[in-house]
Design a protein around this motif. Structure first.
Motif, PDB file in Angstrom:
ATOM      1  N   LYS A  38       0.806  -1.213   0.000  1.00 39.05           N
ATOM      2  CA  LYS A  38       0.000   0.000   0.000  1.00 39.05           C
ATOM      3  C   LYS A  38       0.847   1.273   0.000  1.00 39.05           C
ATOM      4  O   LYS A  38       1.756   1.447   0.800  1.00 39.05           O
ATOM      5  CB  LYS A  38      -0.917  -0.009   1.233  1.00 39.05           C
ATOM      6  CG  LYS A  38      -1.942   1.104   1.258  1.00 39.05           C
ATOM      7  CD  LYS A  38      -2.650   1.175   2.600  1.00 39.05           C
ATOM      8  CE  LYS A  38      -3.655   0.066   2.767  1.00 39.05           C
ATOM      9  NZ  LYS A  38      -4.443   0.263   4.019  1.00 39.05           N
ATOM     10  N   ARG A  46      -1.223   4.158  -0.200  1.00 36.41           N
ATOM     11  CA  ARG A  46      -2.228   5.077   0.330  1.00 36.41           C
ATOM     12  C   ARG A  46      -3.417   4.297   0.888  1.00 36.41           C
ATOM     13  O   ARG A  46      -3.713   3.198   0.409  1.00 36.41           O
ATOM     14  CB  ARG A  46      -2.678   6.062  -0.753  1.00 36.41           C
ATOM     15  CG  ARG A  46      -3.061   5.393  -2.060  1.00 36.41           C
ATOM     16  CD  ARG A  46      -3.197   6.386  -3.210  1.00 36.41           C
ATOM     17  NE  ARG A  46      -1.930   6.983  -3.610  1.00 36.41           N
ATOM     18  CZ  ARG A  46      -1.077   6.415  -4.468  1.00 36.41           C
ATOM     19  NH1 ARG A  46      -1.335   5.219  -4.993  1.00 36.41           N
ATOM     20  NH2 ARG A  46       0.038   7.019  -4.794  1.00 36.41           N
ATOM     21  N   ASP A  47      -4.059   4.863   1.910  1.00 38.96           N
ATOM     22  CA  ASP A  47      -5.220   4.224   2.533  1.00 38.96           C
ATOM     23  C   ASP A  47      -6.499   4.446   1.739  1.00 38.96           C
ATOM     24  O   ASP A  47      -7.432   3.650   1.818  1.00 38.96           O
ATOM     25  CB  ASP A  47      -5.445   4.761   3.950  1.00 38.96           C
ATOM     26  CG  ASP A  47      -4.421   4.243   4.941  1.00 38.96           C
ATOM     27  OD1 ASP A  47      -3.903   3.131   4.727  1.00 38.96           O
ATOM     28  OD2 ASP A  47      -4.139   4.947   5.922  1.00 38.96           O
ATOM     29  N   GLU A  48      -6.557   5.550   1.011  1.00 38.15           N
ATOM     30  CA  GLU A  48      -7.736   5.846   0.213  1.00 38.15           C
ATOM     31  C   GLU A  48      -7.310   6.338  -1.162  1.00 38.15           C
ATOM     32  O   GLU A  48      -6.203   6.867  -1.342  1.00 38.15           O
ATOM     33  CB  GLU A  48      -8.617   6.885   0.918  1.00 38.15           C
ATOM     34  CG  GLU A  48      -7.927   8.209   1.167  1.00 38.15           C
ATOM     35  CD  GLU A  48      -8.821   9.197   1.896  1.00 38.15           C
ATOM     36  OE1 GLU A  48      -9.801   8.748   2.541  1.00 38.15           O
ATOM     37  OE2 GLU A  48      -8.556  10.418   1.813  1.00 38.15           O
ATOM     38  N   ALA A  85      -4.159   1.847  -5.014  1.00 42.60           N
ATOM     39  CA  ALA A  85      -3.539   2.006  -3.698  1.00 42.60           C
ATOM     40  C   ALA A  85      -2.121   1.461  -3.678  1.00 42.60           C
ATOM     41  O   ALA A  85      -1.304   1.888  -2.852  1.00 42.60           O
ATOM     42  CB  ALA A  85      -4.374   1.297  -2.632  1.00 42.60           C
ATOM     43  N   ARG A  99     -13.594  10.058  -2.303  1.00 42.27           N
ATOM     44  CA  ARG A  99     -12.518   9.132  -1.980  1.00 42.27           C
ATOM     45  C   ARG A  99     -13.089   7.735  -1.745  1.00 42.27           C
ATOM     46  O   ARG A  99     -14.211   7.575  -1.261  1.00 42.27           O
ATOM     47  CB  ARG A  99     -11.751   9.584  -0.728  1.00 42.27           C
ATOM     48  CG  ARG A  99     -11.086  10.949  -0.828  1.00 42.27           C
ATOM     49  CD  ARG A  99      -9.973  10.946  -1.863  1.00 42.27           C
ATOM     50  NE  ARG A  99      -9.212  12.188  -1.873  1.00 42.27           N
ATOM     51  CZ  ARG A  99      -9.533  13.273  -2.574  1.00 42.27           C
ATOM     52  NH1 ARG A  99     -10.643  13.278  -3.303  1.00 42.27           N
ATOM     53  NH2 ARG A  99      -8.756  14.350  -2.555  1.00 42.27           N
ATOM     54  N   THR A 138     -12.064   4.407   0.373  1.00 44.90           N
ATOM     55  CA  THR A 138     -11.166   3.803   1.348  1.00 44.90           C
ATOM     56  C   THR A 138     -10.941   2.341   0.994  1.00 44.90           C
ATOM     57  O   THR A 138     -11.881   1.617   0.660  1.00 44.90           O
ATOM     58  CB  THR A 138     -11.756   3.917   2.763  1.00 44.90           C
ATOM     59  OG1 THR A 138     -11.916   5.311   3.083  1.00 44.90           O
ATOM     60  CG2 THR A 138     -10.840   3.273   3.793  1.00 44.90           C
TER      61      THR A 138
END
Length: 413
Positions: free
Chosen positions: A145, A147-149, A349, A381, A383
């Motif tokens: 990952k 990014r989380d979102e 992501a 966004r 998630t």
């Protein structure tokens, strides 16, 4: 009805590059509950704002994965055709099974088109299965990952798409009320000044009309949102260059597919003619091999592969890695149900050069009803779930309610 699973294909029967586990000698026992076999593959077509082709891969462990092939006719039959090639295989061998299907279907067109999108649907479902078996989210399977979102850009429409004021009003509404900070409108809309729709030529008044749309929308949202414009491969090279030059003074995020997708040499010329207006291309190009020249010839400023069409999750990751070597961002084209959209988000992501993922169903009130999870997109966004696989659970009642006429529902897990 034709039984596509029994359809004879001499090329598939006699290929020298059979990558099945049996032929490759992949027979060692696997620990940790990883000795799993595919038992079936099924499809159901949902009548959304596009006819979405949902794909399910079943295993002898009772674990079922869900994927999605690019919309339209033919894919479901092709998936049925390919099912015997994967039954008995271990679903964890995603890359080998992808290449196995590409090779098996080479005589039927696995370079591009419907065969690749059908394989993409199975490939996405394999990631869902593998994530559930290994108890990791799908993004972990394609590199981890960043990014989380993921940023979502919303493809907008109005009742009068040729009216600049109507487009501007809808842009303001979506930005203010729905919270998106990235949107897109179509520019290949009738202006009333067309003389010949076949020759791809834009007359001066037609370009002026398109500039009016660009001006109205970009000024309406200002710096609150990025605004892109789609041309759907409509114009000649000369007209595309003139259009790109005409909108240079405005804050345009990108202009998408201004010319037909086949000739990448011409695409390079068009893109490089307008240094101030980014050009985005890629949804109508298949696999890494198809995208290669666009990337290496610097014929595109932003690349827009469509994950359920281009080859699936790992193939999109490979495309993104190649693009990253040329400092090209990825803005994934996407017109999918929640399944294909979430698959795109997982890859977005996991790659460093992700710009955004498209959302094309904001006017469809039941898009999210197809899965048990809610709040998939909030404030522009998405998630990324931490649940295994894609992190989605199909609501089979909702799928059954929205199937295309004459379709049958695939089996439960």
């Amino acid at each position: 009805m034709v039984d596509y699973r029994q359809l004879r294909d001499p090329n598939a029967e006699y290929t020298m590059r059979d990558l099945s586990a049996e032929t490759m000698g992949v027979t060692n026992a696997r620990g940790g509950g990883r000795d799993v076999e595919i038992t079936d593959v099924q499809t159901t077509v949902v009548d959304g704002n596009y006819p979405w082709i949902l794909v399910r891969v079943y295993t002898d462990a009772g674990v079922v994965g869900t994927g999605e092939a690019y919309w339209g006719g033919g894919d479901a039959e092709i998936i049925d055709r390919m099912t015997p090639f994967v039954v008995g295989e271990n679903p964890l061998d995603i890359d080998r099974l992808y290449e196995h299907l590409i090779q098996k279907m080479s005589g039927e067109g696995s370079i591009s088109g419907k065969v690749v999108s059908a394989i993409s649907g199975i490939e996405i479902a394999l990631h869902d299965v593998a994530g559930k078996i290994l108890e990791v989210p799908a993004y972990q399977l394609v590199g981890g990952k960043y990014r989380d979102e993921v940023r979502i850009y919303c493809d907008l429409h109005t009742e009068n798409e040729a009216d600049p004021e109507a487009c501007a009003a809808e842009a303001e509404r979506v930005v203010d009320e729905l919270g998106y900070d990235a949107i897109k409108f179509d520019l290949d809309v009738p202006s009333g000044h067309e003389k010949d729709r076949a020759n791809r030529h834009l007359r001066g008044p037609e370009i002026d009309h398109k500039v009016e749309i660009v001006e109205a929308v970009t000024e309406a949202v200002g710096d609150r949102a990025d605004v892109a414009f789609d041309c759907h491969w409509s114009f000649s090279a000369g007209s595309a260059k003139r259009l790109l030059a005409a909108v240079e003074e405005y804050d345009v995020w990108w202009v998408e597919d201004p010319i037909p997708p086949e000739n990448h040499d011409v695409q390079r010329e068009v893109t490089q003619s307008a240094p101030q207006t980014p050009v985005t291309v890629g949804e109508n190009v298949y696999r890494t091999h198809g995208q290669r020249q666009l990337i290496t010839d610097q014929a595109v400023d932003i690349l827009a592969p469509d994950l359920p069409r281009v080859g699936g999750m790992r193939e999109t990751r490979k495309i993104a890695d190649l693009a990253a070597q040329f400092y090209i961002p990825i803005a994934m084209h996407n017109v999918s149900s929640p399944v294909g959209t979430m698959a795109s988000a997982h890859v977005a992501a996991a790659i460093p050069n992700s710009l955004a993922v498209e959302y094309h169903s904001y006017e469809l009130g039941w898009w999210e009803d197809l899965v048990e999870e809610d709040g998939l997109i909030e404030e522009g966004r998405m998630t990324i779930p931490e649940e295994p696989g894609l992190g989605l659970t199909l609501d089979l009642d909702a799928v059954a309610e929205h199937m295309v006429e004459g379709e049958t529902l695939f089996a439960e897990a």
